[in-house]
Design a protein around this motif. Sequence first.
Motif, PDB file in Angstrom:
ATOM      1  N   PRO A   1       0.827  -1.209   0.000  1.00  0.00           N
ATOM      2  CA  PRO A   1       0.000   0.000   0.000  1.00  0.00           C
ATOM      3  C   PRO A   1       0.865   1.265   0.000  1.00  0.00           C
ATOM      4  N   LYS A   2       0.376   2.295  -0.715  1.00  0.00           N
ATOM      5  CA  LYS A   2       1.055   3.602  -0.686  1.00  0.00           C
ATOM      6  C   LYS A   2       0.022   4.694  -0.934  1.00  0.00           C
ATOM      7  N   GLN A   3       0.319   5.867  -0.410  1.00  0.00           N
ATOM      8  CA  GLN A   3      -0.554   7.033  -0.582  1.00  0.00           C
ATOM      9  C   GLN A   3      -0.243   7.699  -1.919  1.00  0.00           C
ATOM     10  N   VAL A   4      -1.285   7.990  -2.698  1.00  0.00           N
ATOM     11  CA  VAL A   4      -1.119   8.654  -3.988  1.00  0.00           C
ATOM     12  C   VAL A   4      -2.062   9.848  -4.033  1.00  0.00           C
ATOM     13  N   GLU A   5      -1.543  10.990  -4.480  1.00  0.00           N
ATOM     14  CA  GLU A   5      -2.354  12.194  -4.596  1.00  0.00           C
ATOM     15  C   GLU A   5      -3.212  12.120  -5.858  1.00  0.00           C
ATOM     16  N   ASP A   6      -4.488  12.477  -5.708  1.00  0.00           N
ATOM     17  CA  ASP A   6      -5.406  12.518  -6.849  1.00  0.00           C
ATOM     18  C   ASP A   6      -5.476  13.967  -7.335  1.00  0.00           C
ATOM     19  N   PRO A   7      -4.970  14.271  -8.529  1.00  0.00           N
ATOM     20  CA  PRO A   7      -4.927  15.659  -8.994  1.00  0.00           C
ATOM     21  C   PRO A   7      -6.295  16.201  -9.424  1.00  0.00           C
ATOM     22  N   ASP A   8      -7.295  15.333  -9.571  1.00  0.00           N
ATOM     23  CA  ASP A   8      -8.606  15.761 -10.064  1.00  0.00           C
ATOM     24  C   ASP A   8      -9.543  16.260  -8.973  1.00  0.00           C
ATOM     25  N   VAL A   9      -9.248  15.944  -7.724  1.00  0.00           N
ATOM     26  CA  VAL A   9     -10.096  16.373  -6.610  1.00  0.00           C
ATOM     27  C   VAL A   9      -9.216  16.835  -5.456  1.00  0.00           C
ATOM     28  N   HIS A  10      -9.836  17.562  -4.508  1.00  0.00           N
ATOM     29  CA  HIS A  10      -9.121  18.082  -3.342  1.00  0.00           C
ATOM     30  C   HIS A  10      -9.945  17.805  -2.094  1.00  0.00           C
ATOM     31  N   ASP A  11      -9.362  18.090  -0.949  1.00  0.00           N
ATOM     32  CA  ASP A  11     -10.078  18.082   0.326  1.00  0.00           C
ATOM     33  C   ASP A  11     -10.194  19.520   0.785  1.00  0.00           C
ATOM     34  N   LEU A  12     -11.281  19.842   1.479  1.00  0.00           N
ATOM     35  CA  LEU A  12     -11.477  21.167   2.065  1.00  0.00           C
ATOM     36  C   LEU A  12     -11.462  21.041   3.573  1.00  0.00           C
ATOM     37  N   ARG A  13     -10.814  21.979   4.241  1.00  0.00           N
ATOM     38  CA  ARG A  13     -10.821  22.030   5.703  1.00  0.00           C
ATOM     39  C   ARG A  13     -11.454  23.360   6.107  1.00  0.00           C
ATOM     40  N   PHE A  14     -12.694  23.284   6.618  1.00  0.00           N
ATOM     41  CA  PHE A  14     -13.422  24.462   7.074  1.00  0.00           C
ATOM     42  C   PHE A  14     -13.163  24.693   8.555  1.00  0.00           C
ATOM     43  N   THR A  15     -12.995  25.941   8.947  1.00  0.00           N
ATOM     44  CA  THR A  15     -13.005  26.329  10.352  1.00  0.00           C
ATOM     45  C   THR A  15     -14.273  27.137  10.565  1.00  0.00           C
ATOM     46  N   ILE A  16     -15.044  26.763  11.568  1.00  0.00           N
ATOM     47  CA  ILE A  16     -16.350  27.376  11.827  1.00  0.00           C
ATOM     48  C   ILE A  16     -16.406  27.831  13.276  1.00  0.00           C
ATOM     49  N   GLU A  17     -16.917  29.036  13.497  1.00  0.00           N
ATOM     50  CA  GLU A  17     -17.190  29.529  14.858  1.00  0.00           C
ATOM     51  C   GLU A  17     -18.676  29.790  14.975  1.00  0.00           C
ATOM     52  N   THR A  18     -19.235  29.342  16.090  1.00  0.00           N
ATOM     53  CA  THR A  18     -20.670  29.503  16.283  1.00  0.00           C
ATOM     54  C   THR A  18     -21.021  29.512  17.768  1.00  0.00           C
ATOM     55  N   LYS A  19     -22.143  30.130  18.076  1.00  0.00           N
ATOM     56  CA  LYS A  19     -22.682  30.089  19.436  1.00  0.00           C
ATOM     57  C   LYS A  19     -23.551  28.848  19.549  1.00  0.00           C
ATOM     58  N   VAL A  20     -23.380  28.130  20.643  1.00  0.00           N
ATOM     59  CA  VAL A  20     -24.146  26.908  20.868  1.00  0.00           C
ATOM     60  C   VAL A  20     -24.636  26.868  22.302  1.00  0.00           C
ATOM     61  N   SER A  21     -25.685  26.128  22.510  1.00  0.00           N
ATOM     62  CA  SER A  21     -26.103  25.799  23.868  1.00  0.00           C
ATOM     63  C   SER A  21     -26.078  24.289  23.965  1.00  0.00           C
ATOM     64  N   GLN A  22     -25.784  23.800  25.144  1.00  0.00           N
ATOM     65  CA  GLN A  22     -25.689  22.359  25.314  1.00  0.00           C
ATOM     66  C   GLN A  22     -27.065  21.814  25.632  1.00  0.00           C
ATOM     67  N   ALA A  23     -27.483  20.840  24.851  1.00  0.00           N
ATOM     68  CA  ALA A  23     -28.765  20.185  25.076  1.00  0.00           C
ATOM     69  C   ALA A  23     -28.569  18.686  24.890  1.00  0.00           C
ATOM     70  N   ALA A  24     -29.145  17.918  25.766  1.00  0.00           N
ATOM     71  CA  ALA A  24     -29.068  16.454  25.683  1.00  0.00           C
ATOM     72  C   ALA A  24     -27.620  15.980  25.597  1.00  0.00           C
ATOM     73  N   ASN A  25     -26.745  16.582  26.394  1.00  0.00           N
ATOM     74  CA  ASN A  25     -25.339  16.180  26.491  1.00  0.00           C
ATOM     75  C   ASN A  25     -24.558  16.327  25.191  1.00  0.00           C
ATOM     76  N   ALA A  26     -24.978  17.236  24.329  1.00  0.00           N
ATOM     77  CA  ALA A  26     -24.252  17.473  23.079  1.00  0.00           C
ATOM     78  C   ALA A  26     -24.450  18.923  22.664  1.00  0.00           C
ATOM     79  N   TYR A  27     -23.461  19.469  21.957  1.00  0.00           N
ATOM     80  CA  TYR A  27     -23.634  20.787  21.368  1.00  0.00           C
ATOM     81  C   TYR A  27     -24.397  20.616  20.064  1.00  0.00           C
ATOM     82  N   ALA A  28     -25.228  21.584  19.746  1.00  0.00           N
ATOM     83  CA  ALA A  28     -25.994  21.521  18.505  1.00  0.00           C
ATOM     84  C   ALA A  28     -25.829  22.813  17.724  1.00  0.00           C
TER      85      ALA A  28
END
Length: 169
Positions: free
Chosen positions: A107-134
């Motif tokens: 096995p080896k890692q190979v880059e696919d030149p036709d597609v990419h990955d996106l890394r989003f950073t998101i900030e938001t206000k949340v309230s905790q309900a049912a032991n999880a943020y929503a």
Amino acid sequence: MKLLDDKGKLFGKVNIIDLLVVLVLIAGVAAVAWKLGGSAVTDAINSNAATIRYEVVCSNVDPDTCDFAVSHVGGQLMSNGDLLDGYITDCVIEPHTEMVLDADGNPKQVEDPDVHDLRFTIETKVSQAANAYAVGSQEVRVGKSHIVKTVELEINGYITSIEMVDDNG
């Protein structure tokens, strides 16, 4: 003592029709008060909300969508047609790699030149309900699938990190 007497009075003191009219009037006043002051209640609930920052990785994305996503940093999140108190604060295009076997079967890692990955950073206000943020209708947990959705963008990914943000700077 009877519940209703011969004259139709409840416990011999209150006419049932009068009681129903009073209850309908109280419900009407409460509904109007909620409609006029409902935003104050919502604001009070949101004032207790925490701010979180989380990352979402979206894999195997075509280049045009990647370029569009990067150009729309700052977009406001939405859920079920409603805008949320959350924003995309960053979006980075990363190479997309896949595991393949070489000629020897290793096995080896190979880059696919036709597609990419996106890394989003998101900030938001949340309230905790049912032991999880929503965020809208979605729970926010590391490893969970997540839809990054704004008015102009909707893309699927998974959450890779979450951290609390100090609202005081």
